[in-house]
Enzyme design. Sequence first.
Site, PDB file in Angstrom:
ATOM      1  N   GLY A  53      45.540  14.497  -7.147  1.00  0.00           N
ATOM      2  CA  GLY A  53      44.990  13.379  -7.501  1.00  0.00           C
ATOM      3  C   GLY A  53      44.500  12.612  -6.130  1.00  0.00           C
ATOM      4  CE1 TYR A 186      51.911   6.132 -13.845  1.00  0.00           C
ATOM      5  CE2 TYR A 186      52.925   3.863 -13.817  1.00  0.00           C
ATOM      6  CZ  TYR A 186      52.526   5.035 -13.327  1.00  0.00           C
ATOM      7  OH  TYR A 186      52.488   5.133 -11.628  1.00  0.00           O
ATOM      8  CE  LYS A 190      54.448   8.783 -12.519  1.00  0.00           C
ATOM      9  NZ  LYS A 190      54.161  10.110 -11.521  1.00  0.00           N
TER      10      LYS A 190
END
Length: 366
Positions: A53, A186, A190
Site C-alpha cells: 500500500g 476499519y 484493526k
Amino acid sequence: MKTCKRASAFFRSLCRFSLLHRSMSWSPRQIRCWKGPESSDSLSDCPRVLITGGLGQLGIGLAQMLRQQYGRENVILSDIKKPPAEVLDMGPFVYADVLDYKNLRELVVNNGITWLVHYSAMLSAVGETNVQLSRAINITGLHNVLDLALDNSMRLFVPSTIGAFGPSSPRDPAPDLCIQRPRTIYGVSKVHAELMGEYLHHKYGLDFRCLRYPGVISAYTHPGGGTTDYAVQIFHDALSTGHHECYLHPKTRLPMMHISDCHRATVEFMQAPECQLYLRTYNIAAISFTPEEVVEEIRKHLPHLRVTYKPDPIRQNIADSWPMRFDDSNARRDWGWEPAFGLPELVTDMLSHHRNRRASVDLGVS
C-alpha cells in the site's frame, strides 16, 4: 547512507533472554523460529524492506526515510496502482496485491525481504461505503502478510489507528490497554490485526509490531477518506480559495500528528531491540486539537480564512466514538518516543510546504 552495523553478540543474547522470560508460551514452531545468540541479527542490522500500500499517505515518505538509512535498493515500495514517474525515480517499485498470496510470497522470497510494513487498508469513512471490500483488504490481506511474516521469519509492522477505539473506550485519554469495541469495519479490522499479531507473537514468536496512529497530517498527499482528513484539506483550501467547509463540529477534539513525527516513530519502533518492548501495540501521540483551534492557528498566518461547518453524520458519529487524546506514556518509557511538532510548528510547516509547492507549479507553468 549510514553504514549498517552489527550489534554485539552479548547484547543480542541479553535481549533475547529478556524476551524469552516475557513470553507466555512455547510451541515447536516458536522454538524452531528463534535464533540463538551466535546467529547474525540481520533483521535489525541491515534489513530488506517491503512496503505494501505504498502509494497511500504514508508509504512514500517512510520509504525515503528508510532508504536514507539502509540504502535505496534495500527498500521496495509496492501497490496495485501505477506510480508517478518521480516515485519510480526514487527507488524500487513493484506491483503487489495483498489479496494475491502467491504474488506476495514470490516478492518476499525473490527479494530476501526481512522487514514487511503493511500499509494496505481501506480507511474509516471510505470503508463504511463498501464493507465487503474493506473486509477483504483489511482482514484477508492482513492474514496473508501474517502468514508470510511467520513462514519467513520477518519483522512485521502493521499500523493500527485511533479508530480501533469505540464509544465505550476511555476518551480523555485512551490508554494502551482498555475496552475498545469500535463501530466501523476499519476499526474492527484493526483490533483484529492487533490481537492476531499479539497471538502469533506469543504462540510462535512472530516479531509483530503495531502503533496506533492518530490523525496524520501531511502536505505531500491528498486526503484519503479518513475521518481526520479535514485537518489535511483545510491547508489546501486556505491557500487556494480561502474558504474551507468542515465536515466535523468545530469543537470535535481528536489526536493528530505531523507526518514526519509519524515516520520517525515508525522507524524508531522498528529499530528498537525486542527486549525493550513490553507491549506489541502502542499508542503514539503528539497533538490534540479541534477544528476551531487549528483554524485559529492558521488565521495567525492567513487572517482572512473563512470556515463554515457542515457536520457529515457518518464522519461526525465516527469522530464522536474516538478518543480525544492518547496516553502514550508506555511508548515514551519503553523505546523513547517523543514528538517534535506542536500545533504552531505543524501549521507553520504545512503552510510553508504548500506555498513552496504552489510557487513551483506557477514557475513551471510560466
